[in-house]
Design an enzyme around this catalytic site. Structure first.
Site, mmCIF file in Angstrom:
data_model
loop_
_atom_site.group_PDB
_atom_site.id
_atom_site.type_symbol
_atom_site.label_atom_id
_atom_site.label_comp_id
_atom_site.label_asym_id
_atom_site.label_seq_id
_atom_site.Cartn_x
_atom_site.Cartn_y
_atom_site.Cartn_z
ATOM 1 N N LYS A 42 0.719 -1.187 -0.105
ATOM 2 C CA LYS A 42 0.134 -0.212 -0.038
ATOM 3 C C LYS A 42 0.747 1.421 -0.066
ATOM 4 O O LYS A 42 0.304 2.256 0.414
ATOM 5 C CB LYS A 42 -0.798 -0.020 1.124
ATOM 6 C CG LYS A 42 -1.725 -1.083 1.540
ATOM 7 C CD LYS A 42 -2.320 -1.885 0.214
ATOM 8 C CE LYS A 42 -3.269 -1.272 -0.684
ATOM 9 N NZ LYS A 42 -3.615 -2.138 -1.885
ATOM 10 N N SER A 43 1.991 1.356 -0.585
ATOM 11 C CA SER A 43 2.883 2.205 -0.692
ATOM 12 C C SER A 43 3.008 3.138 -1.965
ATOM 13 O O SER A 43 3.865 3.935 -2.195
ATOM 14 C CB SER A 43 4.366 2.190 -0.383
ATOM 15 O OG SER A 43 4.323 1.381 0.962
ATOM 16 N N THR A 46 1.524 -0.173 -7.370
ATOM 17 C CA THR A 46 1.180 -0.110 -8.738
ATOM 18 C C THR A 46 1.202 0.966 -9.390
ATOM 19 O O THR A 46 1.507 0.992 -10.567
ATOM 20 C CB THR A 46 -0.457 -0.243 -8.250
ATOM 21 O OG1 THR A 46 -0.453 -1.324 -7.394
ATOM 22 C CG2 THR A 46 -1.240 -0.756 -9.544
ATOM 23 N N LYS A 97 8.762 -7.716 -9.143
ATOM 24 C CA LYS A 97 7.876 -6.976 -8.074
ATOM 25 C C LYS A 97 8.342 -7.986 -6.779
ATOM 26 O O LYS A 97 8.367 -9.100 -6.909
ATOM 27 C CB LYS A 97 6.480 -7.153 -8.417
ATOM 28 C CG LYS A 97 5.443 -7.183 -7.239
ATOM 29 C CD LYS A 97 4.102 -7.118 -7.448
ATOM 30 C CE LYS A 97 3.402 -7.017 -6.239
ATOM 31 N NZ LYS A 97 1.853 -6.822 -6.613
ATOM 32 N N HIS A 99 7.566 -7.571 -2.264
ATOM 33 C CA HIS A 99 7.326 -7.014 -0.945
ATOM 34 C C HIS A 99 8.067 -7.293 0.107
ATOM 35 O O HIS A 99 7.425 -7.331 1.283
ATOM 36 C CB HIS A 99 5.735 -6.950 -0.713
ATOM 37 C CG HIS A 99 4.779 -6.339 -1.498
ATOM 38 N ND1 HIS A 99 4.863 -4.898 -1.569
ATOM 39 C CD2 HIS A 99 3.603 -6.785 -2.231
ATOM 40 C CE1 HIS A 99 3.697 -4.659 -2.337
ATOM 41 N NE2 HIS A 99 3.055 -5.582 -2.737
ATOM 42 N N SER A 130 -4.395 2.825 4.370
ATOM 43 C CA SER A 130 -4.792 2.090 3.071
ATOM 44 C C SER A 130 -4.713 0.450 3.291
ATOM 45 O O SER A 130 -5.766 -0.058 2.743
ATOM 46 C CB SER A 130 -3.685 2.656 2.127
ATOM 47 O OG SER A 130 -3.665 1.974 0.816
ATOM 48 N N ARG A 244 -8.165 3.536 -4.324
ATOM 49 C CA ARG A 244 -8.946 4.103 -3.288
ATOM 50 C C ARG A 244 -9.425 5.647 -3.234
ATOM 51 O O ARG A 244 -10.208 6.144 -3.809
ATOM 52 C CB ARG A 244 -8.547 3.350 -1.803
ATOM 53 C CG ARG A 244 -9.855 3.369 -0.721
ATOM 54 C CD ARG A 244 -9.196 3.085 0.484
ATOM 55 N NE ARG A 244 -8.006 3.727 1.158
ATOM 56 C CZ ARG A 244 -8.348 4.931 1.771
ATOM 57 N NH1 ARG A 244 -9.355 5.032 2.293
ATOM 58 N NH2 ARG A 244 -7.244 5.613 2.016
ATOM 59 N N LYS A 245 -8.271 6.115 -2.727
ATOM 60 C CA LYS A 245 -8.145 7.614 -2.642
ATOM 61 C C LYS A 245 -6.999 8.284 -3.386
ATOM 62 O O LYS A 245 -7.041 9.215 -3.978
ATOM 63 C CB LYS A 245 -8.258 8.544 -1.076
ATOM 64 C CG LYS A 245 -9.571 8.192 -0.585
ATOM 65 C CD LYS A 245 -9.436 9.044 0.755
ATOM 66 C CE LYS A 245 -10.776 9.987 1.028
ATOM 67 N NZ LYS A 245 -10.570 10.868 2.335
HETATM 68 P P1 A3P Z 1 -4.920 4.696 -0.922
HETATM 69 O O1 A3P Z 1 -5.679 3.457 -0.246
HETATM 70 O O2 A3P Z 1 -4.538 5.603 0.103
HETATM 71 O O3 A3P Z 1 -6.049 5.433 -1.820
HETATM 72 P P2 A3P Z 1 -0.089 -0.237 -3.526
HETATM 73 O O4 A3P Z 1 -0.542 -0.025 -5.212
HETATM 74 O O5 A3P Z 1 1.167 -0.237 -3.301
HETATM 75 O O6 A3P Z 1 -0.916 -1.560 -3.124
HETATM 76 O O7 A3P Z 1 -0.546 0.920 -2.997
HETATM 77 C C1 A3P Z 1 -1.933 1.602 -3.028
HETATM 78 C C2 A3P Z 1 -2.303 2.966 -2.942
HETATM 79 O O8 A3P Z 1 -1.733 3.835 -3.922
HETATM 80 C C3 A3P Z 1 -3.738 3.307 -2.443
HETATM 81 O O9 A3P Z 1 -3.730 4.255 -1.589
HETATM 82 C C4 A3P Z 1 -4.166 3.736 -4.053
HETATM 83 O O10 A3P Z 1 -5.295 4.477 -4.170
HETATM 84 C C5 A3P Z 1 -2.801 4.615 -4.370
HETATM 85 N N1 A3P Z 1 -2.713 4.824 -5.787
HETATM 86 C C6 A3P Z 1 -2.765 4.039 -6.949
HETATM 87 N N2 A3P Z 1 -2.809 4.439 -8.013
HETATM 88 C C7 A3P Z 1 -2.577 5.835 -7.914
HETATM 89 C C8 A3P Z 1 -2.139 6.982 -8.679
HETATM 90 N N3 A3P Z 1 -1.946 6.819 -9.945
HETATM 91 N N4 A3P Z 1 -1.685 8.203 -8.103
HETATM 92 C C9 A3P Z 1 -1.773 8.320 -6.800
HETATM 93 N N5 A3P Z 1 -2.085 7.192 -5.941
HETATM 94 C C10 A3P Z 1 -2.407 6.012 -6.395
#
Ligand code: A3P
Length: 281
Positions: A42-43, A46, A97, A99, A130, A244-245
């Protein structure tokens, strides 16, 4: 709390990270042209992965095959490649990839492999929130069904999948002087995307044309990525957890004042002397 995990080499990981897969990931032989990105969950991995793919493909999004199928995840029993022979058969440049914390890094980490490693870190309060939403995602059965308060406690104690956030991030931060490691922060991508994009391109020795830069900027906005639906696994097609956000500071929706103060204190203790700082808003 419905939370499923296993322990591999002393680390809490998702059940699909089997010892066999972990060993394959840890010992895989990489090439100098390979790119290996890593993060605590969640950093923004993606988002970073999409940037990497586009940088290596002149800013052109993949047709037909989902982008995700071009990101090789050795750790997971869900995905290919599994063996060194399968890895060797993949065309370069390849994107891997992971983690894992540094001690369990793909290909033994920057000092033991020729590939280009990239680590992305995000402020731990937003990561905690997140991750809570992600693990509570109702589209996946067998997921976490406890309270936010309990989640924050186990996150703080390092009893979530991929372990202790502080250990994870600091273990990679300590390696930042390795020539084949680039250390990025989610918040820097938010505040200066073009600057970070050029920094990544320079690190990967990719010539970035003005046209490709524009294509990448528009293809990697939160809105575009969310609409395009990176999560091409059918069973999570409607799963919001990856998009998500996409904001800095969404921890404010969950942390109480007391939780925030306690976490800030812990953060000061655990990060003291590291020289690593994050933007929380
Ligand atoms: P939030 O849950 O705070 O919205 P990961 O890809 O490592 O699992 O991380 C997911 C987090 O990255 C989520 O955070 C997601 O919304 C955010 N995210 C994904 N794509 C993004 C983008 N293009 N710009 C900004 N944040 C993004």
């Amino acid at each position: 709390h419905g939370y499923k995990y296993r322990i591999v080499d002393g680390l809490m990981v998702p059940p699909y990270v089997t010892p066999t897969r972990y060993n394959a990931s840890r010992t895989v032989v990489t090439r100098p042209t390979d790119v290996c990105y890593c993060s605590f969950p969640k950093s923004g991995s993606t988002w970073l992965a999409t940037v990497l793919y586009l940088l290596l493909n002149d800013g052109v999004e993949p047709e037909g095959r989902p982008l995700r199928s071009n990101l090789h995840w050795m750790e997971s029993s869900w995905t290919y490649p599994r063996t060194q022979a399968e890895v060797d058969a993949l065309p370069s440049p390849r994107i891997f990839k992971s983690h894992m914390p540094h001690r369990m890094a793909l290909a033994g980490g920057p000092r033991n492999s020729p590939c280009k490693h990239i680590y992305i870190a995000r402020n731990p309060k937003d990561v905690a929130v997140s991750y809570y939403h992600f693990e509570s995602g109702k589209a996946w059965s067998g997921r976490y069904n406890g309270t936010w308060e309990h989640w924050l406690r186990i996150f703080t104690e390092g009893r979530v999948q991929r372990g202790d956030w502080f250990e994870h991030v600091l273990s990679w931060w300590e390696q930042r002087d390795a020539p084949n490691l680039l250390f990025l922060k989610y918040e820097d991508l938010k505040s200066d995307f073009r600057g970070q994009l050029r920094r990544i391109a320079a690190y990967l020795q990719v010539q970035l044309s003005a046209e490709a830069e524009e294509r990448i900027v528009s293809a990697t906005t939160f809105a575009h990525m969310r609409a395009a639906g990176f999560s091409n696994h059918k069973h999570i097609a409607d799963f919001e957890g990856f998009f998500r956000k996409g904001e800095i500071g969404s921890w404010k929706d969950r942390f109480t004042m007391a939780q925030s103060e306690a976490f800030d204190k812990l953060c000061r203790q655990r990060m003291a002397g590291s020289g690593l700082e994050f933007d929380f808003e």
